[in-house]
Motif scaffolding. Structure first.
Motif, PDB file in Angstrom:
ATOM      1  N   GLN A   1       0.770  -1.233   0.010  1.00  0.00           N
ATOM      2  CA  GLN A   1       0.041  -0.128  -0.061  1.00  0.00           C
ATOM      3  C   GLN A   1       0.836   1.204   0.060  1.00  0.00           C
ATOM      4  O   GLN A   1       0.368   2.339  -0.729  1.00  0.00           O
ATOM      5  CB  GLN A   1      -0.904   0.020   1.366  1.00  0.00           C
ATOM      6  CG  GLN A   1      -2.162  -1.136   1.205  1.00  0.00           C
ATOM      7  CD  GLN A   1      -2.839  -0.868   2.318  1.00  0.00           C
ATOM      8  OE1 GLN A   1      -2.538  -0.494   3.431  1.00  0.00           O
ATOM      9  NE2 GLN A   1      -3.988  -1.646   2.268  1.00  0.00           N
ATOM     10  N   GLN A   2       2.005   1.148   0.585  1.00  0.00           N
ATOM     11  CA  GLN A   2       2.826   2.524   0.689  1.00  0.00           C
ATOM     12  C   GLN A   2       3.521   2.715  -0.603  1.00  0.00           C
ATOM     13  O   GLN A   2       4.004   3.631  -0.925  1.00  0.00           O
ATOM     14  CB  GLN A   2       3.765   2.282   1.827  1.00  0.00           C
ATOM     15  CG  GLN A   2       3.300   2.491   3.251  1.00  0.00           C
ATOM     16  CD  GLN A   2       4.258   2.066   4.242  1.00  0.00           C
ATOM     17  OE1 GLN A   2       5.623   1.855   4.077  1.00  0.00           O
ATOM     18  NE2 GLN A   2       3.732   2.448   5.555  1.00  0.00           N
TER      19      GLN A   2
ATOM     20  N   GLY B   1       2.501   2.295  -3.740  1.00  0.00           N
ATOM     21  CA  GLY B   1       1.670   2.963  -4.684  1.00  0.00           C
ATOM     22  C   GLY B   1       0.301   2.248  -4.875  1.00  0.00           C
ATOM     23  O   GLY B   1      -0.131   1.339  -3.965  1.00  0.00           O
ATOM     24  N   LYS B   2      -0.494   2.923  -5.657  1.00  0.00           N
ATOM     25  CA  LYS B   2      -2.131   2.325  -5.697  1.00  0.00           C
ATOM     26  C   LYS B   2      -2.104   1.003  -6.652  1.00  0.00           C
ATOM     27  O   LYS B   2      -1.134   0.726  -7.430  1.00  0.00           O
ATOM     28  CB  LYS B   2      -2.792   3.388  -6.386  1.00  0.00           C
ATOM     29  CG  LYS B   2      -3.118   4.349  -5.664  1.00  0.00           C
ATOM     30  CD  LYS B   2      -3.917   5.458  -6.533  1.00  0.00           C
ATOM     31  CE  LYS B   2      -4.033   6.794  -5.773  1.00  0.00           C
ATOM     32  NZ  LYS B   2      -5.082   7.626  -6.379  1.00  0.00           N
TER      33      LYS B   2
ATOM     34  N   ALA C   1       4.712   4.856  -9.654  1.00  0.00           N
ATOM     35  CA  ALA C   1       4.366   6.311  -9.748  1.00  0.00           C
ATOM     36  C   ALA C   1       4.609   6.843 -11.247  1.00  0.00           C
ATOM     37  O   ALA C   1       4.072   7.725 -11.589  1.00  0.00           O
ATOM     38  CB  ALA C   1       4.741   7.107  -8.623  1.00  0.00           C
TER      39      ALA C   1
ATOM     40  N   TRP D   1       8.702   3.895  -7.749  1.00  0.00           N
ATOM     41  CA  TRP D   1       7.448   3.878  -6.668  1.00  0.00           C
ATOM     42  C   TRP D   1       7.939   4.827  -5.943  1.00  0.00           C
ATOM     43  O   TRP D   1       9.055   4.890  -5.320  1.00  0.00           O
ATOM     44  CB  TRP D   1       7.551   2.533  -6.168  1.00  0.00           C
ATOM     45  CG  TRP D   1       6.774   1.370  -7.169  1.00  0.00           C
ATOM     46  CD1 TRP D   1       5.651   1.110  -6.763  1.00  0.00           C
ATOM     47  CD2 TRP D   1       7.353   0.529  -8.072  1.00  0.00           C
ATOM     48  NE1 TRP D   1       5.355  -0.008  -7.868  1.00  0.00           N
ATOM     49  CE2 TRP D   1       6.450  -0.301  -8.483  1.00  0.00           C
ATOM     50  CE3 TRP D   1       8.662   0.278  -8.230  1.00  0.00           C
ATOM     51  CZ2 TRP D   1       6.812  -1.254  -9.411  1.00  0.00           C
ATOM     52  CZ3 TRP D   1       9.035  -0.503  -9.388  1.00  0.00           C
ATOM     53  CH2 TRP D   1       7.884  -1.401  -9.883  1.00  0.00           C
TER      54      TRP D   1
ATOM     55  N   GLN E   1       3.385   7.239  -0.157  1.00  0.00           N
ATOM     56  CA  GLN E   1       2.282   8.061  -0.075  1.00  0.00           C
ATOM     57  C   GLN E   1       2.670   9.161   0.552  1.00  0.00           C
ATOM     58  O   GLN E   1       3.381   9.223   1.378  1.00  0.00           O
ATOM     59  CB  GLN E   1       1.045   7.288   0.632  1.00  0.00           C
ATOM     60  CG  GLN E   1       0.550   6.409  -0.210  1.00  0.00           C
ATOM     61  CD  GLN E   1      -0.691   5.814   0.473  1.00  0.00           C
ATOM     62  OE1 GLN E   1      -0.907   5.824   1.702  1.00  0.00           O
ATOM     63  NE2 GLN E   1      -1.426   5.050   0.021  1.00  0.00           N
ATOM     64  N   GLY E   2       2.204  10.341  -0.045  1.00  0.00           N
ATOM     65  CA  GLY E   2       2.757  11.814   0.530  1.00  0.00           C
ATOM     66  C   GLY E   2       3.888  12.226   0.242  1.00  0.00           C
ATOM     67  O   GLY E   2       4.375  13.035   0.670  1.00  0.00           O
ATOM     68  N   TRP E   3       4.466  11.612  -0.589  1.00  0.00           N
ATOM     69  CA  TRP E   3       5.926  12.014  -1.188  1.00  0.00           C
ATOM     70  C   TRP E   3       5.768  13.463  -1.707  1.00  0.00           C
ATOM     71  O   TRP E   3       4.896  13.731  -2.610  1.00  0.00           O
ATOM     72  CB  TRP E   3       6.318  11.098  -2.113  1.00  0.00           C
ATOM     73  CG  TRP E   3       8.006  11.420  -2.772  1.00  0.00           C
ATOM     74  CD1 TRP E   3       8.954  10.933  -2.126  1.00  0.00           C
ATOM     75  CD2 TRP E   3       8.097  12.117  -3.831  1.00  0.00           C
ATOM     76  NE1 TRP E   3       9.947  11.585  -2.949  1.00  0.00           N
ATOM     77  CE2 TRP E   3       9.514  12.264  -3.934  1.00  0.00           C
ATOM     78  CE3 TRP E   3       7.277  12.663  -4.887  1.00  0.00           C
ATOM     79  CZ2 TRP E   3      10.310  12.860  -5.004  1.00  0.00           C
ATOM     80  CZ3 TRP E   3       8.034  13.507  -5.868  1.00  0.00           C
ATOM     81  CH2 TRP E   3       9.457  13.402  -5.778  1.00  0.00           C
TER      82      TRP E   3
END
Length: 81
Positions: A24-25, A27-28, A39, A57, A60-62
Protein backbone atom coordinates in the motif's frame (compact mmCIF):
# COMPACT_ATOMS: atom_id res chain seq x y z
CA UNK A 1 27.80 -19.44 -2.71
CA UNK A 2 28.10 -17.37 0.46
CA UNK A 3 25.32 -14.77 0.98
CA UNK A 4 26.53 -11.19 0.87
CA UNK A 5 25.21 -8.01 2.42
CA UNK A 6 23.59 -7.15 -0.94
CA UNK A 7 21.66 -10.45 -0.90
CA UNK A 8 20.42 -9.69 2.60
CA UNK A 9 19.29 -6.17 1.68
CA UNK A 10 17.43 -7.44 -1.40
CA UNK A 11 15.73 -10.18 0.61
CA UNK A 12 14.59 -7.74 3.31
CA UNK A 13 13.27 -5.30 0.71
CA UNK A 14 11.36 -8.09 -1.06
CA UNK A 15 9.79 -9.19 2.22
CA UNK A 16 8.78 -5.64 3.14
CA UNK A 17 7.18 -5.01 -0.25
CA UNK A 18 5.40 -8.37 -0.11
CA UNK A 19 3.46 -7.37 3.00
CA UNK A 20 0.08 -5.65 2.56
CA UNK A 21 1.32 -2.53 4.36
CA UNK A 22 4.44 -2.35 2.18
CA UNK A 23 2.42 -2.75 -1.00
CA UNK A 24 0.00 0.00 0.00
CA UNK A 25 2.85 2.39 0.75
CA UNK A 26 4.53 1.67 -2.59
CA UNK A 27 1.58 2.95 -4.63
CA UNK A 28 -1.96 2.27 -5.75
CA UNK A 29 -2.71 -1.30 -6.75
CA UNK A 30 -3.58 -2.14 -10.32
CA UNK A 31 -7.12 -3.48 -10.61
CA UNK A 32 -7.22 -7.28 -10.47
CA UNK A 33 -3.64 -7.72 -9.21
CA UNK A 34 -1.83 -7.77 -5.88
CA UNK A 35 0.97 -5.50 -7.06
CA UNK A 36 1.11 -1.71 -6.87
CA UNK A 37 1.48 0.46 -9.95
CA UNK A 38 4.64 2.57 -10.20
CA UNK A 39 4.21 6.33 -9.73
CA UNK A 40 6.31 6.93 -12.87
CA UNK A 41 7.65 4.98 -15.82
CA UNK A 42 10.46 6.56 -17.85
CA UNK A 43 12.42 5.32 -20.86
CA UNK A 44 16.10 5.51 -19.92
CA UNK A 45 17.54 3.85 -23.04
CA UNK A 46 16.48 2.68 -26.48
CA UNK A 47 18.19 -0.46 -27.79
CA UNK A 48 17.19 -1.02 -31.40
CA UNK A 49 13.41 -0.98 -31.35
CA UNK A 50 13.21 -1.87 -27.64
CA UNK A 51 12.60 0.86 -25.09
CA UNK A 52 14.09 0.13 -21.66
CA UNK A 53 12.02 1.56 -18.85
CA UNK A 54 12.80 2.48 -15.27
CA UNK A 55 9.85 2.12 -12.92
CA UNK A 56 9.70 4.47 -9.95
CA UNK A 57 7.59 3.84 -6.85
CA UNK A 58 7.08 6.67 -4.37
CA UNK A 59 5.55 6.45 -0.89
CA UNK A 60 2.20 8.06 -0.19
CA UNK A 61 2.55 11.74 0.61
CA UNK A 62 5.89 12.02 -1.19
CA UNK A 63 7.05 15.54 -2.12
CA UNK A 64 10.01 16.56 -4.29
CA UNK A 65 11.65 18.38 -1.38
CA UNK A 66 11.54 15.28 0.87
CA UNK A 67 14.86 13.86 2.01
CA UNK A 68 14.19 10.14 2.29
CA UNK A 69 16.31 7.07 1.83
CA UNK A 70 15.94 5.22 -1.45
CA UNK A 71 16.55 1.71 -2.73
CA UNK A 72 17.60 0.93 -6.28
CA UNK A 73 17.13 -2.63 -7.54
CA UNK A 74 18.74 -3.79 -10.78
CA UNK A 75 17.77 -7.15 -12.20
CA UNK A 76 20.72 -8.92 -13.74
CA UNK A 77 18.78 -10.45 -16.63
CA UNK A 78 18.39 -14.11 -17.43
CA UNK A 79 14.64 -13.98 -18.05
CA UNK A 80 15.07 -16.01 -21.22
CA UNK A 81 18.10 -18.06 -20.23
Amino acid sequence: MKPTRRHLICAIAALLLATPAGAQQAGKKKAGTDRPEPAEKRVYKTAGESKLEIWIWKPQGWKAEDKRPAMVFYHGGGWRG
